[in-house]
Design a protein around this motif. Structure first.
Motif, PDB file in Angstrom:
ATOM      1  N   TRP A 394       0.835  -1.208   0.000  1.00 15.20           N
ATOM      2  CA  TRP A 394       0.000   0.000   0.000  1.00 15.20           C
ATOM      3  C   TRP A 394       0.867   1.255   0.000  1.00 15.20           C
ATOM      4  O   TRP A 394       0.552   2.240  -0.663  1.00 15.20           O
ATOM      5  N   LEU A 395       1.943   1.226   0.765  1.00 14.59           N
ATOM      6  CA  LEU A 395       2.868   2.359   0.743  1.00 14.59           C
ATOM      7  C   LEU A 395       3.427   2.574  -0.659  1.00 14.59           C
ATOM      8  O   LEU A 395       3.643   3.704  -1.093  1.00 14.59           O
ATOM      9  N   GLN A 396       3.671   1.463  -1.359  1.00 18.06           N
ATOM     10  CA  GLN A 396       4.200   1.560  -2.710  1.00 18.06           C
ATOM     11  C   GLN A 396       3.221   2.291  -3.619  1.00 18.06           C
ATOM     12  O   GLN A 396       3.629   3.108  -4.455  1.00 18.06           O
ATOM     13  N   GLU A 397       1.931   2.029  -3.430  1.00 15.84           N
ATOM     14  CA  GLU A 397       0.910   2.720  -4.242  1.00 15.84           C
ATOM     15  C   GLU A 397       0.892   4.219  -3.922  1.00 15.84           C
ATOM     16  O   GLU A 397       0.823   5.052  -4.821  1.00 15.84           O
ATOM     17  N   VAL A 398       0.966   4.546  -2.638  1.00 12.25           N
ATOM     18  CA  VAL A 398       0.963   5.959  -2.258  1.00 12.25           C
ATOM     19  C   VAL A 398       2.220   6.652  -2.769  1.00 12.25           C
ATOM     20  O   VAL A 398       2.214   7.837  -3.102  1.00 12.25           O
ATOM     21  N   GLY A 399       3.320   5.887  -2.872  1.00 13.67           N
ATOM     22  CA  GLY A 399       4.576   6.439  -3.369  1.00 13.67           C
ATOM     23  C   GLY A 399       4.471   6.966  -4.788  1.00 13.67           C
ATOM     24  O   GLY A 399       5.287   7.796  -5.212  1.00 13.67           O
ATOM     25  N   ARG A 400       3.481   6.484  -5.549  1.00 16.08           N
ATOM     26  CA  ARG A 400       3.276   7.035  -6.897  1.00 16.08           C
ATOM     27  C   ARG A 400       2.881   8.519  -6.819  1.00 16.08           C
ATOM     28  O   ARG A 400       3.193   9.299  -7.720  1.00 16.08           O
ATOM     29  N   LEU A 401       2.172   8.868  -5.745  1.00 16.12           N
ATOM     30  CA  LEU A 401       1.711  10.247  -5.565  1.00 16.12           C
ATOM     31  C   LEU A 401       2.704  11.067  -4.737  1.00 16.12           C
ATOM     32  O   LEU A 401       2.867  12.264  -4.955  1.00 16.12           O
ATOM     33  N   LEU A 402       3.373  10.397  -3.792  1.00 21.52           N
ATOM     34  CA  LEU A 402       4.324  11.073  -2.903  1.00 21.52           C
ATOM     35  C   LEU A 402       5.688  10.407  -3.031  1.00 21.52           C
ATOM     36  O   LEU A 402       6.044   9.529  -2.226  1.00 21.52           O
ATOM     37  N   PRO A 403       6.474  10.793  -4.013  1.00 21.03           N
ATOM     38  CA  PRO A 403       7.766  10.136  -4.241  1.00 21.03           C
ATOM     39  C   PRO A 403       8.712  10.222  -3.047  1.00 21.03           C
ATOM     40  O   PRO A 403       9.609   9.390  -2.908  1.00 21.03           O
ATOM     41  N   GLU A 404       8.529  11.211  -2.176  1.00 16.07           N
ATOM     42  CA  GLU A 404       9.437  11.349  -1.036  1.00 16.07           C
ATOM     43  C   GLU A 404       9.344  10.178  -0.063  1.00 16.07           C
ATOM     44  O   GLU A 404      10.216   9.992   0.803  1.00 16.07           O
ATOM     45  N   GLU A 419      -1.855   1.046 -16.760  1.00 15.37           N
ATOM     46  CA  GLU A 419      -3.175   1.109 -17.379  1.00 15.37           C
ATOM     47  C   GLU A 419      -3.676  -0.297 -17.621  1.00 15.37           C
ATOM     48  O   GLU A 419      -3.673  -0.827 -18.731  1.00 15.37           O
ATOM     49  N   ARG A 420      -4.096  -0.934 -16.555  1.00 16.19           N
ATOM     50  CA  ARG A 420      -4.643  -2.282 -16.631  1.00 16.19           C
ATOM     51  C   ARG A 420      -5.898  -2.318 -15.780  1.00 16.19           C
ATOM     52  O   ARG A 420      -6.075  -1.484 -14.879  1.00 16.19           O
ATOM     53  N   PRO A 421      -6.790  -3.265 -16.027  1.00 15.12           N
ATOM     54  CA  PRO A 421      -8.025  -3.348 -15.228  1.00 15.12           C
ATOM     55  C   PRO A 421      -7.708  -3.448 -13.733  1.00 15.12           C
ATOM     56  O   PRO A 421      -6.871  -4.254 -13.320  1.00 15.12           O
ATOM     57  N   GLY A 422      -8.352  -2.609 -12.949  1.00 14.27           N
ATOM     58  CA  GLY A 422      -8.167  -2.658 -11.508  1.00 14.27           C
ATOM     59  C   GLY A 422      -7.028  -1.815 -10.978  1.00 14.27           C
ATOM     60  O   GLY A 422      -6.901  -1.652  -9.747  1.00 14.27           O
ATOM     61  N   ALA A 423      -6.171  -1.268 -11.858  1.00 12.49           N
ATOM     62  CA  ALA A 423      -5.013  -0.505 -11.384  1.00 12.49           C
ATOM     63  C   ALA A 423      -5.454   0.757 -10.642  1.00 12.49           C
ATOM     64  O   ALA A 423      -4.879   1.098  -9.605  1.00 12.49           O
ATOM     65  N   GLN A 424      -6.473   1.433 -11.174  1.00 14.09           N
ATOM     66  CA  GLN A 424      -6.957   2.653 -10.534  1.00 14.09           C
ATOM     67  C   GLN A 424      -7.519   2.355  -9.150  1.00 14.09           C
ATOM     68  O   GLN A 424      -7.225   3.063  -8.174  1.00 14.09           O
ATOM     69  N   ASN A 425      -8.320   1.300  -9.056  1.00 15.93           N
ATOM     70  CA  ASN A 425      -8.896   0.940  -7.758  1.00 15.93           C
ATOM     71  C   ASN A 425      -7.819   0.533  -6.767  1.00 15.93           C
ATOM     72  O   ASN A 425      -7.909   0.831  -5.569  1.00 15.93           O
ATOM     73  N   HIS A 426      -6.776  -0.171  -7.233  1.00 19.73           N
ATOM     74  CA  HIS A 426      -5.684  -0.576  -6.358  1.00 19.73           C
ATOM     75  C   HIS A 426      -4.943   0.658  -5.829  1.00 19.73           C
ATOM     76  O   HIS A 426      -4.569   0.712  -4.638  1.00 19.73           O
ATOM     77  N   LEU A 431      -4.307   4.674  -1.220  1.00 24.70           N
ATOM     78  CA  LEU A 431      -4.529   5.985  -0.600  1.00 24.70           C
ATOM     79  C   LEU A 431      -5.496   5.895   0.576  1.00 24.70           C
ATOM     80  O   LEU A 431      -5.289   6.519   1.626  1.00 24.70           O
ATOM     81  N   ARG A 432      -6.549   5.097   0.405  1.00 26.80           N
ATOM     82  CA  ARG A 432      -7.528   4.950   1.492  1.00 26.80           C
ATOM     83  C   ARG A 432      -6.893   4.335   2.727  1.00 26.80           C
ATOM     84  O   ARG A 432      -7.107   4.805   3.852  1.00 26.80           O
ATOM     85  N   GLN A 433      -6.099   3.294   2.527  1.00 25.01           N
ATOM     86  CA  GLN A 433      -5.437   2.658   3.662  1.00 25.01           C
ATOM     87  C   GLN A 433      -4.483   3.634   4.348  1.00 25.01           C
ATOM     88  O   GLN A 433      -4.322   3.613   5.564  1.00 25.01           O
ATOM     89  N   MET A 434      -3.863   4.496   3.555  1.00 27.65           N
ATOM     90  CA  MET A 434      -2.971   5.507   4.113  1.00 27.65           C
ATOM     91  C   MET A 434      -3.757   6.463   5.025  1.00 27.65           C
ATOM     92  O   MET A 434      -3.353   6.742   6.160  1.00 27.65           O
ATOM     93  N   PHE A 435      -4.888   6.977   4.536  1.00 23.98           N
ATOM     94  CA  PHE A 435      -5.708   7.876   5.333  1.00 23.98           C
ATOM     95  C   PHE A 435      -6.219   7.194   6.601  1.00 23.98           C
ATOM     96  O   PHE A 435      -6.190   7.769   7.703  1.00 23.98           O
ATOM     97  N   LEU A 436      -6.692   5.951   6.462  1.00 26.50           N
ATOM     98  CA  LEU A 436      -7.219   5.244   7.621  1.00 26.50           C
ATOM     99  C   LEU A 436      -6.138   5.007   8.672  1.00 26.50           C
ATOM    100  O   LEU A 436      -6.373   5.136   9.876  1.00 26.50           O
ATOM    101  N   THR A 437      -4.952   4.683   8.233  1.00 29.11           N
ATOM    102  CA  THR A 437      -3.839   4.439   9.162  1.00 29.11           C
ATOM    103  C   THR A 437      -3.461   5.709   9.896  1.00 29.11           C
ATOM    104  O   THR A 437      -3.206   5.690  11.113  1.00 29.11           O
TER     105      THR A 437
END
Length: 741
Positions: A394-404, A419-426, A431-437
């Motif tokens: 999950w951190l890896q996904e957030v890293g796409r938005l926050l490279p730091e 650009e594959r099915p489900g990539a956007q939702n993943h 991001l959701r898990q980041m906010f919840l944490t």
């Protein structure tokens, strides 16, 4: 106390031994102001020609003698030295003039042993005194319609004093910045910018202050506003130094905040310099003493019921989350109410994340989300512990938005979103898990709290994620508060549709804030009076307490603000500073109010702005036919402009067509040849906005528009037999046009 006191900054008036003097004629006020500012003995010929240019010399001199007699009588023979040839102020008497005191306060800084481009700790007191003296522009609301030379002289003096006022605000802002009090520096810088919104140095200072205060998004928005204003009004681009500062801030490489260094001279100075592409401020500190200001804080007013609903909604959150939406017009108090709940959550030990959208940033993908996360991630020790429990993928996904996050948490190099099915939702789930944490580090904490302010300006990508987050509210106790400005978000909007769904499921609370009622403002004023007598009041509090003693203050404040909380606070601040007095018939617009209202106009299309100015001359209420006729725009242009003004919440359609019913009752039947559009009525949402627009129109154009309005109404009255109904309006506009009908 001075025996004679002249107040010329703002609406002019005179006091003798503390009692206000009534002067019969405007020419007497003009005469006294001219003698006070020039500070010289003036020949009778000069004054007669200045004030009565259309009279021949004998008549001008005779009128001058009568004016002097009336003025001298009002002053009880004090203050003037008059002989057969010339007139001057008697400066051997006790005489105090606010303009002179204003100049003396500024000049006092030159006695502190440093250059004019520097500022020391001792400068702050006289400069703040100068600000307190500047109630409004020189002779605000005063003019002589039959003396062009005096009006030109008044304009010159007003412009000169306004520049001095801007200079004072600039120096105070940088002084507070040198002490790391960036919020106060921002307040003064905004007042500075309000004087001339095209002044790039003010824009740059405000950008830096925002950045140093941790408001990076606001700093970037300030640059974009600078670009828009320069392009719209001057068709030029910002200077290289301004653009360079923007790029530096955009790359998160803001220059370090100024520091205070101790020197052997023990003199705290600030020196501003601009060289090359660098905009720098050099600070040299001497004294360890800290400068303090007293700020009168105002309680939340007129929102008891709304606050109880908010408190109840948050306290009931257990297993699933809750969406709270607060909407209303600009300045209605949406943010303040949400912040009260935020403070409550923090006092309970809850974790909070806040972010705000800014107008003009809708093209910055995930700008709102990024701003909120980065603000929390700045608290390294707290967030690092929380993120240690978040799975790496999950951190890896957030890293796409926050490279730091990549080097900080030893993540794999960031790769583009696939650009594959489900990539956007993943990605969204990461991001959701980041906010919840970040909102729920331990199970025994109160529900987490996410506050997104001014969501109407959020970018599409942020809205997409927000909807993803809201549709999963039932999975964890979480409170999400959104504020948006009506009517920017209305039923067709995706968020509005989702709000109704969640309300149906019992997972949402929607509060639409209305303006304050007169009774609420009266109660608020009485609360200030009570609280200020129970404590040792500050000078600002004492000023308000003295003003409150006048029982009409609540009524006057409601008339001036129309129940809008933001304007109410601005007016109270002016009263606290001694710039407004209840006994004054005319209150000039406070700088803060002028700024708030001006910001409502900056995004308007040029045609819409022009049509709104025409409407301001017509009056608080206006009809389509008159507006279309006077504006000289095509029918389609007028319709499009009105639609934009309605969408921006600056005007509204009349809900009760009382005027139309009365028109129909006074005629046997409506004229079938009359276009239906003439029955469409609109009115300004803010009377002060109409006043601001009206005062920005030149006198020549005002007279021209009043004349055209009078002619249009007269033609309408003759065709449709409405002479008795429109007679008063026609007479008013003819009078303002200085013509007869």
């Amino acid at each position: 106390m001075s025996e004679l006191t002249l107040f010329l900054l703002g609406s002019p008036y005179i006091e003798r031994n503390g009692a206000r003097i009534t002067v019969d004629t405007r020419k007497a006020i003009a005469l006294l102001a001219y003698l006070a500012i020039t500070g010289q003995r003036q020949r009778r010929d000069t004054l007669a020609t200045l004030l009565w240019p259309d009279y021949d010399q004998p008549h001008a001199h005779a009128t001058l003698r009568r004016t002097l007699w009336a003025l001298n009588k009002a002053l009880d023979g004090v203050g003037l030295k008059i002989d057969r040839e010339a007139i001057e102020l008697d400066r051997q008497r006790h005489l105090w003039i606010d303009v002179e005191a204003f100049h003396h306060a500024i000049a006092e800084c030159s006695t502190h042993g440093h250059k004019q481009t520097q500022i020391c700790a001792a400068c702050l007191e006289p400069l703040q005194h100068a600000v307190s003296l500047y109630r409004a522009d020189f002779l605000a609301g005063f003019n002589l319609s039959d003396s062009a030379n005096f009006d030109d002289w008044q304009t010159f003096q007003s412009d000169s004093l306004r520049r001095s006022y801007a200079y004072v605000l600039e120096r105070i802002a940088h002084c507070y910045s040198a002490q790391a009090d960036f919020e106060t520096a921002i307040t003064y810088a905004r007042q500075w910018l309000a004087i001339d919104h095209l002044h790039e140095a003010a824009h740059r200072s405000l950008m830096q202050f925002y950045a140093w205060a941790g408001q990076r998004a606001a700093a970037l928005h300030q640059y974009e506003e600078c670009v828009r204003l320069l392009d719209h009004e001057l068709n030029v681009v910002p200077l290289e130094v301004t653009t360079q500062l923007y790029l530096t801030l955009k790359d998160n490489h803001a220059p370090l905040p100024p520091t205070l260094l101790q020197t052997e001279s023990m003199l705290t100075t600030l020196q501003l310099s601009e060289s090359g592409s660098q905009y720098t401020a050099r600070y040299v500190n001497t004294s360890l003493a800290t400068l303090h200001t007293t700020q009168y804080r105002y309680p939340l007013l007129g929102r008891k019921e709304e606050w109880q609903l908010l408190h109840s909604a948050y306290s009931k959150i257990e297993q699933s989350g809750m969406l709270i939406v607060i909407d209303g017009e600009a300045g209605i108090g949406k943010t303040r109410l949400a912040q009260e709940l935020l403070k409550h959550v923090q006092r309970q030990g809850g974790l909070t994340i806040t972010a705000r959208s800014y107008e003009g940033e809708s093209n910055l993908a995930y700008g709102l989300i990024t701003s909120g996360l980065r603000a929390v991630l700045a608290l390294h020790a707290t967030t690092d512990r929380a993120l240690s429990h978040l799975p790496t993928h999950w951190l890896q996904e957030v890293g796409r938005l926050l490279p730091e996050l990549t080097p900080r948490h030893s993540l794999s190099p960031v790769t583009p979103l696939l650009e594959r099915p489900g990539a956007q939702n993943h990605f969204f789930e990461g991001l959701r898990q980041m906010f919840l944490t970040l909102c729920q580090i331990s199970a025994d904490q109160p529900p987490g709290f996410i506050f997104f302010d001014d969501i109407q300006w959020a970018d599409t990508s942020s809205i997409d994620f927000l909807i993803y987050l809201l549709r999963r509210l039932d999975e964890q106790p979480l409170c999400i508060v959104l504020t948006w400005r009506s009517p920017h978000i209305s039923p067709p909007h995706r968020l509005y549709h989702l709000l109704n769904e969640l309300k149906h499921n019992g997972q949402a609370l929607h509060l639409s804030l209305a303006r304050l009622r007169p009774s609420s403002i009266e109660q608020f004023v009485q609360h200030l009076n009570t609280s200020s007598t129970n404590t040792a009041p500050s000078p600002q509090a004492r000023q308000i307490q003295l003003t409150i003693a006048n029982t009409t203050l609540g009524q006057r404040l409601y008339q001036e603000t129309e129940g809008l909380p933001l304007l109410l606070i601005e007016y109270l601040s002016e009263i606290a500073a001694g710039k407004l007095h209840i006994e004054e018939e005319y209150w000039p617009l406070p700088a803060g109010v002028r700024t708030v209202l001006s910001l409502q106009l900056v995004a308007l299309h040029e045609t819409s702005r022009q049509i709104l100015s025409v409407a301001a001359v017509i009056g608080h209420s206006f009809d389509f036919h008159t507006l279309h006729t006077i504006s000289s725009n095509s029918e389609e242009e007028t319709v499009l402009a009105l639609e934009e003004l309605l969408n921006q919440g600056l005007i509204e359609e009349m809900v009760e067509m009382v005027g139309i019913v009365e028109m129909a009752e006074q005629r046997d039947s409506l004229d079938p040849t009359q276009p239906l559009e003439t029955l469409l009525l609109y009115e300004f949402r803010y009377e002060k906005l109409r006043h601001l627009l009206y005062t920005e129109i030149s006198q020549t154009r005002r007279r021209f528009l009043h004349r055209r309005i009078a002619e249009t109404l007269l033609t309408r009255a003759e065709i449709h037999g409405e002479q008795s109904m429109l007679a008063e309006q026609i007479a008013f506009h003819a009078k303002m046009a200085h013509t007869s009908m």
